[in-house]
Design an enzyme around this catalytic site. Structure first.
Site, PDB file in Angstrom:
ATOM      1  N   CYS A  74      40.266  29.674  40.367  1.00 28.85           N
ATOM      2  CA  CYS A  74      40.798  31.006  40.079  1.00 28.85           C
ATOM      3  C   CYS A  74      41.367  31.116  38.671  1.00 28.85           C
ATOM      4  O   CYS A  74      41.682  32.226  38.214  1.00 28.85           O
ATOM      5  CB  CYS A  74      41.930  31.358  41.057  1.00 28.85           C
ATOM      6  SG  CYS A  74      41.494  31.328  42.802  1.00 28.85           S
ATOM      7  N   HIS A  77      46.081  35.450  44.546  1.00 30.24           N
ATOM      8  CA  HIS A  77      44.737  35.648  45.091  1.00 30.24           C
ATOM      9  C   HIS A  77      44.761  35.309  46.570  1.00 30.24           C
ATOM     10  O   HIS A  77      45.175  34.210  46.955  1.00 30.24           O
ATOM     11  CB  HIS A  77      43.732  34.755  44.372  1.00 30.24           C
ATOM     12  CG  HIS A  77      42.365  34.776  44.985  1.00 30.24           C
ATOM     13  ND1 HIS A  77      41.717  35.946  45.322  1.00 30.24           N
ATOM     14  CD2 HIS A  77      41.512  33.770  45.320  1.00 30.24           C
ATOM     15  CE1 HIS A  77      40.526  35.658  45.833  1.00 30.24           C
ATOM     16  NE2 HIS A  77      40.387  34.347  45.841  1.00 30.24           N
ATOM     17  N   HIS A  99      42.690  35.602  50.565  1.00 25.57           N
ATOM     18  CA  HIS A  99      41.460  35.798  51.330  1.00 25.57           C
ATOM     19  C   HIS A  99      41.776  36.609  52.593  1.00 25.57           C
ATOM     20  O   HIS A  99      41.187  36.371  53.648  1.00 25.57           O
ATOM     21  CB  HIS A  99      40.840  34.450  51.711  1.00 25.57           C
ATOM     22  CG  HIS A  99      40.206  33.730  50.562  1.00 25.57           C
ATOM     23  ND1 HIS A  99      39.471  32.579  50.730  1.00 25.57           N
ATOM     24  CD2 HIS A  99      40.182  34.000  49.234  1.00 25.57           C
ATOM     25  CE1 HIS A  99      39.028  32.167  49.551  1.00 25.57           C
ATOM     26  NE2 HIS A  99      39.451  33.006  48.626  1.00 25.57           N
ATOM     27  N   GLU A 108      53.157  56.251  53.604  1.00 29.43           N
ATOM     28  CA  GLU A 108      54.456  55.923  53.028  1.00 29.43           C
ATOM     29  C   GLU A 108      54.419  54.624  52.228  1.00 29.43           C
ATOM     30  O   GLU A 108      55.054  54.510  51.175  1.00 29.43           O
ATOM     31  CB  GLU A 108      55.503  55.818  54.147  1.00 29.43           C
ATOM     32  CG  GLU A 108      56.907  55.503  53.672  1.00 29.43           C
ATOM     33  CD  GLU A 108      57.550  56.623  52.865  1.00 29.43           C
ATOM     34  OE1 GLU A 108      58.609  56.370  52.262  1.00 29.43           O
ATOM     35  OE2 GLU A 108      57.012  57.749  52.840  1.00 29.43           O
ATOM     36  N   HIS A 147      35.203  38.835  50.039  1.00 27.78           N
ATOM     37  CA  HIS A 147      35.905  37.660  49.519  1.00 27.78           C
ATOM     38  C   HIS A 147      37.425  37.781  49.664  1.00 27.78           C
ATOM     39  O   HIS A 147      38.055  36.971  50.336  1.00 27.78           O
ATOM     40  CB  HIS A 147      35.508  37.488  48.042  1.00 27.78           C
ATOM     41  CG  HIS A 147      36.112  36.298  47.363  1.00 27.78           C
ATOM     42  ND1 HIS A 147      35.483  35.623  46.336  1.00 27.78           N
ATOM     43  CD2 HIS A 147      37.305  35.676  47.513  1.00 27.78           C
ATOM     44  CE1 HIS A 147      36.254  34.639  45.906  1.00 27.78           C
ATOM     45  NE2 HIS A 147      37.371  34.648  46.610  1.00 27.78           N
TER      46      HIS A 147
END
Length: 232
Positions: free
Chosen positions: A92, A110, A112, A137, A194
């Protein structure tokens, strides 16, 4: 740079402060694991601390992360100041760096998340590369972006770009950078089938946004089941 041979490198991840990035990333990932966001070894987090970028490693179960597992990069030179001897940098990393470089972010997450993946599939089914929803909201928990300041309001429409997945995570860099440039106020980018990348000015903003988005995604999936529209 081995953790066994460089005291200066070890000092970068040695602190009793729970909010020091080397400690905080592990705590965040344990929290994310409890949500089902970083199952297996997927997902991760990174924190910018001054001119240092702290990164969780690749291929390590995120709920078991230790401070000594962290990679540390110099933001200016993009060179590693600390590399654990038996671990690999996160795939990443180029995506996290895009958020730091293009948005001056202080933290990037990040996940999943299943809900994030499902909304990308529902958008794919509808032929859309943007997730849109309004009049909820929890949208108030999403930053409006650098050109607008503050957070979105109840009557604002939340819009998140979706990029297509690739065989290798690092190959998402170009499309993520393009999405950031095309959507100057977005604080997140969904990746089809992903997960999602989310960033903020600091850990608190990135974490709050990530939690708010996951709630919204789950609600969107349930609304779809009931035949309810996301937008007016």
């Amino acid at each position: 740079m081995s953790t066994l041979s460089n005291p200066e490198a070890e000092a970068l991840v040695t602190s009793t402060d729970p909010h020091h990035p080397a400690n905080h990333i592990g705590e965040l990932c344990r929290n994310f694991y409890s949500h089902g966001w970083v199952t297996g070894t997927g997902g991760g987090a990174s924190i910018r601390h001054g001119d240092h970028i702290y990164l969780a490693p690749s291929g390590v179960q995120k709920e078991l992360l230790r401070p000594t597992d962290m990679f540390v990069m110099d933001y200016k030179t993009k060179e590693y100041l600390r590399k654990p001897p038996v671990l690999k940098p996160s795939a990443c990393t180029p995506l996290f760096m895009a958020a730091y470089t293009e948005r001056n972010a202080g933290c990037c997450i990040h996940t999943h998340s299943q809900w994030a993946v499902l909304v990308t599939l529902l958008c794919e089914q509808a032929g859309s590369d943007v997730f849109e929803i309004e009049r909820l909201e929890q949208i108030k928990g999403i930053p409006a972006g650098p050109t607008k300041q503050g957070n979105l309001g109840y009557f604002d429409k939340l819009r998140i770009p979706i990029i297509e997945n690739t065989a290798h995570e690092e190959d998402l860099k170009d499309s993520l950078e393009q999405a950031i440039k095309t959507w100057p106020d977005t604080g997140s980018v969904l990746v089809r089938r992903h997960g999602i990348y989310v960033w903020g000015k600091d850990v608190a903003q990135a974490k709050t946004q990530c939690e708010s988005l996951d709630y919204i995604f789950q609600l969107a999936v349930e609304m779809h089941k009931l035949g309810l529209k996301w937008t007016q």
